[in-house]
Scaffold this motif. Sequence first.
Motif, short mmCIF file in Angstrom:
data_model
loop_
_atom_site.label_atom_id
_atom_site.label_comp_id
_atom_site.label_asym_id
_atom_site.label_seq_id
_atom_site.Cartn_x
_atom_site.Cartn_y
_atom_site.Cartn_z
N VAL A 399 0.84 -1.19 0.00
CA VAL A 399 0.00 0.00 0.00
C VAL A 399 0.88 1.25 0.00
CG1 VAL A 399 -1.83 1.24 1.22
CG2 VAL A 399 -1.74 -1.27 1.31
N ASP A 400 0.70 2.08 -0.99
CA ASP A 400 1.44 3.34 -1.07
C ASP A 400 0.57 4.45 -0.48
OD1 ASP A 400 3.26 5.34 -1.77
OD2 ASP A 400 2.34 5.64 -3.72
N ALA A 401 1.03 5.06 0.59
CA ALA A 401 0.27 6.14 1.21
C ALA A 401 1.24 7.22 1.66
CB ALA A 401 -0.52 5.62 2.41
N ARG A 402 1.10 8.43 1.12
CA ARG A 402 2.04 9.49 1.47
C ARG A 402 1.28 10.78 1.75
NH1 ARG A 402 6.28 8.72 -3.60
NH2 ARG A 402 5.72 6.55 -3.97
N THR A 403 1.80 11.52 2.71
CA THR A 403 1.25 12.84 2.94
C THR A 403 1.92 13.82 1.98
OG1 THR A 403 2.93 13.56 4.51
CG2 THR A 403 1.09 12.27 5.39
N THR A 452 -4.96 6.28 8.78
CA THR A 452 -4.92 5.58 7.49
C THR A 452 -4.64 4.09 7.68
OG1 THR A 452 -4.09 7.59 6.43
CG2 THR A 452 -3.78 5.53 5.23
N PHE A 453 -3.70 3.78 8.57
CA PHE A 453 -3.34 2.39 8.84
C PHE A 453 -4.55 1.61 9.39
CE2 PHE A 453 -1.54 -0.87 11.71
CZ PHE A 453 -0.75 -1.56 10.80
N LEU A 454 -5.22 2.16 10.38
CA LEU A 454 -6.34 1.46 11.01
C LEU A 454 -7.51 1.26 10.06
CD1 LEU A 454 -6.43 3.02 14.61
CD2 LEU A 454 -5.47 0.83 13.88
N GLU A 455 -7.76 2.24 9.21
CA GLU A 455 -8.91 2.16 8.30
C GLU A 455 -8.68 1.18 7.16
OE1 GLU A 455 -9.62 6.14 7.05
OE2 GLU A 455 -10.70 6.70 8.89
N ASN A 456 -7.43 0.90 6.81
CA ASN A 456 -7.15 0.09 5.62
C ASN A 456 -6.48 -1.25 5.91
OD1 ASN A 456 -7.70 1.99 3.10
ND2 ASN A 456 -6.76 3.25 4.69
N ALA A 457 -6.17 -1.51 7.17
CA ALA A 457 -5.48 -2.75 7.52
C ALA A 457 -6.40 -3.95 7.38
CB ALA A 457 -4.95 -2.66 8.95
N LYS A 608 -0.70 -7.10 4.31
CA LYS A 608 -0.54 -5.74 3.80
C LYS A 608 0.74 -5.11 4.34
CE LYS A 608 -5.07 -4.05 2.34
NZ LYS A 608 -6.03 -2.93 2.43
N LEU A 609 1.45 -4.48 3.42
CA LEU A 609 2.66 -3.73 3.76
C LEU A 609 2.39 -2.26 3.48
CD1 LEU A 609 5.73 -3.81 4.55
CD2 LEU A 609 6.20 -3.95 2.10
N PHE A 610 2.22 -1.47 4.53
CA PHE A 610 1.92 -0.05 4.39
C PHE A 610 3.23 0.73 4.25
CE2 PHE A 610 -1.92 -1.73 6.13
CZ PHE A 610 -2.94 -0.92 5.63
N ASP A 611 3.43 1.32 3.11
CA ASP A 611 4.68 2.02 2.80
C ASP A 611 4.40 3.52 2.77
OD1 ASP A 611 7.20 2.69 2.03
OD2 ASP A 611 7.04 1.91 -0.01
N PHE A 612 4.63 4.20 3.89
CA PHE A 612 4.35 5.63 3.98
C PHE A 612 5.49 6.50 3.47
CE2 PHE A 612 1.42 3.95 7.25
CZ PHE A 612 0.25 4.55 6.84
N PHE A 613 6.63 5.88 3.15
CA PHE A 613 7.80 6.67 2.76
C PHE A 613 8.49 6.16 1.50
CE2 PHE A 613 7.08 7.38 7.22
CZ PHE A 613 7.04 8.76 7.26
N TYR A 625 2.67 -0.27 -7.12
CA TYR A 625 1.96 -0.55 -5.87
C TYR A 625 0.63 -1.25 -6.14
CZ TYR A 625 5.22 2.29 -3.18
OH TYR A 625 6.34 2.78 -2.55
N ASP A 626 0.29 -2.16 -5.23
CA ASP A 626 -0.99 -2.84 -5.34
C ASP A 626 -2.15 -1.92 -4.99
OD1 ASP A 626 -0.02 -5.68 -5.82
OD2 ASP A 626 1.03 -5.19 -3.97
N GLU A 627 -1.92 -1.03 -4.03
CA GLU A 627 -2.92 -0.04 -3.64
C GLU A 627 -2.25 1.32 -3.51
OE1 GLU A 627 -5.42 -0.66 -0.22
OE2 GLU A 627 -5.43 -2.83 -0.52
N VAL A 628 -2.95 2.35 -3.94
CA VAL A 628 -2.45 3.71 -3.77
C VAL A 628 -3.51 4.51 -3.04
CG1 VAL A 628 -1.65 5.81 -4.89
CG2 VAL A 628 -1.04 3.58 -5.85
#
Length: 845
Positions: A399-403, A452-457, A608-613, A625-628
């Motif tokens: 999961v690609d998630a960036r601020t 973000t982590f809690l809502e998508n895990a 799920k691997l949450f990649d914030f960086f 990424y599988d999810e953006v």
Amino acid sequence: MSTKEATARIKINKLLEAAGWRFFPEDGRPASIFLEPVIALRGDDSESLGDGFQNTRRGFVDFLLVDSKGLPLAIVEAKAEDKNPLVGKEQARKYARSQNCRFVILSNGNLHYLWDLERGNPYVITSFPTEESLKSFQRGLSPNPRRLADELVGADYIVLTQRPTYEAEAGWRSQAERASYIRANSLRFLRPYQLRAIHRLQDAIRDNKDRFLFEMATGTGKTLTAAAVIKLFLRTGNAKRVLFLVDRLELEDQAKKAFTSLLSADFNTVIYKENRDDWRSAEIVVTTVQSLLFNNKYQRLFSPTDFDLVVSDEAHRSIGGNARSVFDFFVGYKLGLTATPRDYLRRFDQRNASDPREVERRLLLDTYRTFGCESGQPTFRYSLLDGVREGYLITPTVVDARTEVTTELLSAEGFVVSFTDDTGEDQHETFKQREFEKRFFSDSTNHLLCKTFLENALRDPISGELGKSIVFAVSQNHAAKLSQILNEMASLLYPGKYQSDFAVQVTSSVSDAQQFTINFANNRLCGSGNFLPAYKTSKARVCVTVGMMTTGYDCPDVLNIGLFRPIFSPTDFIQIKGRGTRTHSFTEQLLDRSTLGELSHPEKTSYKLFDFFANCEYFEAEFNYDEVLKLPRRKDLVDLYTGGGEPTVIDGAYEHLGTDILSTVREETIGGAGMKIDRMFFERFGETVRENSEIVAAVEAGQWDRVIHYVNQDVFDKPDEYYTLAKLRKAAAVDRRVSLREILEKVFGLIPQFKSKDELLEEEFVKFVADHTPDEAEAISAIRHYFKAYLTSATVREIVDQRRLTALATNPVLSTRDFKAVPPRYRTLVPEYIKDYVSLNQFAA
């Protein structure tokens, strides 16, 4: 006798005496060194050595080493410094046979080999063996490589040690009961790929190899495979004792428990530090590299022949840096285990010395070379994709998630903060990825990442609660902050379900942190079955750590991994990813299956691997990424330093702009001990870091990335002392550029002193010659000069690399004559070797 012969003789004498051999009777014990063939010293301490004792008919003196009864144990074939020790090999063999000696030491004072005539090829050693060590080796071991190669190793090789009669027992013979019988007795059958690994090792032995490297993905059972290899060597009589090296404190207990569970019926396993007085009674000795390095313990308390097989877990870490000297000290067979594939080396430009991956590139290359795999092909390879294809591992959903802040920060330009300084001038400052760790974690950013982590895990497939998760934070303080935020959110999301037990900080500063990791894996951290009493799963759902749960941590029911920090080490990245790759059936945790009816998806098929960086992009140039997840813009995400308003710059550097001027300037050369004020500065720095519990814990665990991070973040550039690396280098008073790791190893007593530039050069040259021994022994001196000149002179490197060889005519470091004295193949081999394996930075003044 030439100067080179005399120098070699002096060095060899010292090495023999350091290993406890005696030229004269001493303390009631007879002499144990005889000079052959000129004179015998048996028991007569008044006997003169004579004026010509160094010279023999063959040119240079040999030594005969005997035991306390005067029986021959080994001969030392000595050569002058400019001679390759191996040139005396056949001569030494003939003499050893005539004396009924099994062991030969070949040495020129700088490079040494120990040769067991019953075993095979000479091994490079860094010190000479003791009398007791050779006697023990001779007494307890009758090596037979053929038995190693021909031993039948089947899937039940370990089980036959755990429960030799298993095939005759009713639980095994009943097909219906077999699965529960295996679980109840913790029987470990080798998987097909683990068997292939052992069979590849046996093939390598048939090819007269004595070094092996297994590259196996995280989660594929390297420890079980290693246990089978250890049994193979011990059972066939090719080893009487095995050393298992780990690079972190917590892995000692883990390895000891594993080997005890698997092999205790036949072999005893001990941790060295817990059994300092009777470790010789065990067949398997487990220790950290740091323990052996401490005050050169490995040289003071051990002999090179004490272990016949050395296994290095996470090889490129446990033999990196000064730890390589421990590994090289012991002779015999060597097996390296690693989960880090060499393939990633192709993904970045090795010429970019500022790339953080460059250090690990060198370590990996050196690892493959150390284990005889210079071609890049290990003895056995089993990748993550192999494991997925065969159904033993699973891949993540990434999961690609960036601020907005992290997006800017991770761009090529970095994160730019614009401001106006006190003089009214417009300024801007750029913060790169590493600086994020110190300056860019505001409360609002942390809240957004946690939300973000809690809502998508992923959810637990049986209880429906958040799946068990591991979150990796920047620091212990950051871990504490994330744990607090996650617990606050859980109180709102699940009222009354958790009493601040939802997220638990698991770092070295927390009491019983190691036990927390065990409880989390065993599904009893802070309790169990919080949603469903009939379902055994940890009440705590998230462990927030920094580095404790990376290497070797086995928790197969983990469903989410959060990278809440940038990662710069390929090894760390691969290990962290590996925490989720194990397959798992959640039905194993059911205490009463009948209460839940049919379950639609009880098997773990992904995590799920949450990649914030953008860590995946950092290590994989083109990563899909599988999810953006596009995170919302938040004004307060850039409100990083104060309670509101525009961002400002803090911790700025102070520059003195006053009117003071220097009236006089005087130069003074400082001796090797340095100025007193420098020594005091170094000592104060040592006291400071030794008082820091986080740093101490990380050093004890061998987590050098964390150690260096803590020092950079929590010690350097602080008021009062303002410690900096530049100041510490000056205080160290060494004629080269010591690294921060070396400084810390010295502070914690892991190395007795800093090596000088010349000592380090000679050490690197010895490694080179050990791998690329020239046929032309007389050319060693010329090759050494060329090696050192290329390594230390930027001008020489430029001339050689650009083939402007005419410029050597006027070069003071390497002349045309010097270059021509180097055999042609070494003129290109030396530069290629240095570029691949040697860091130039450490030789700078």
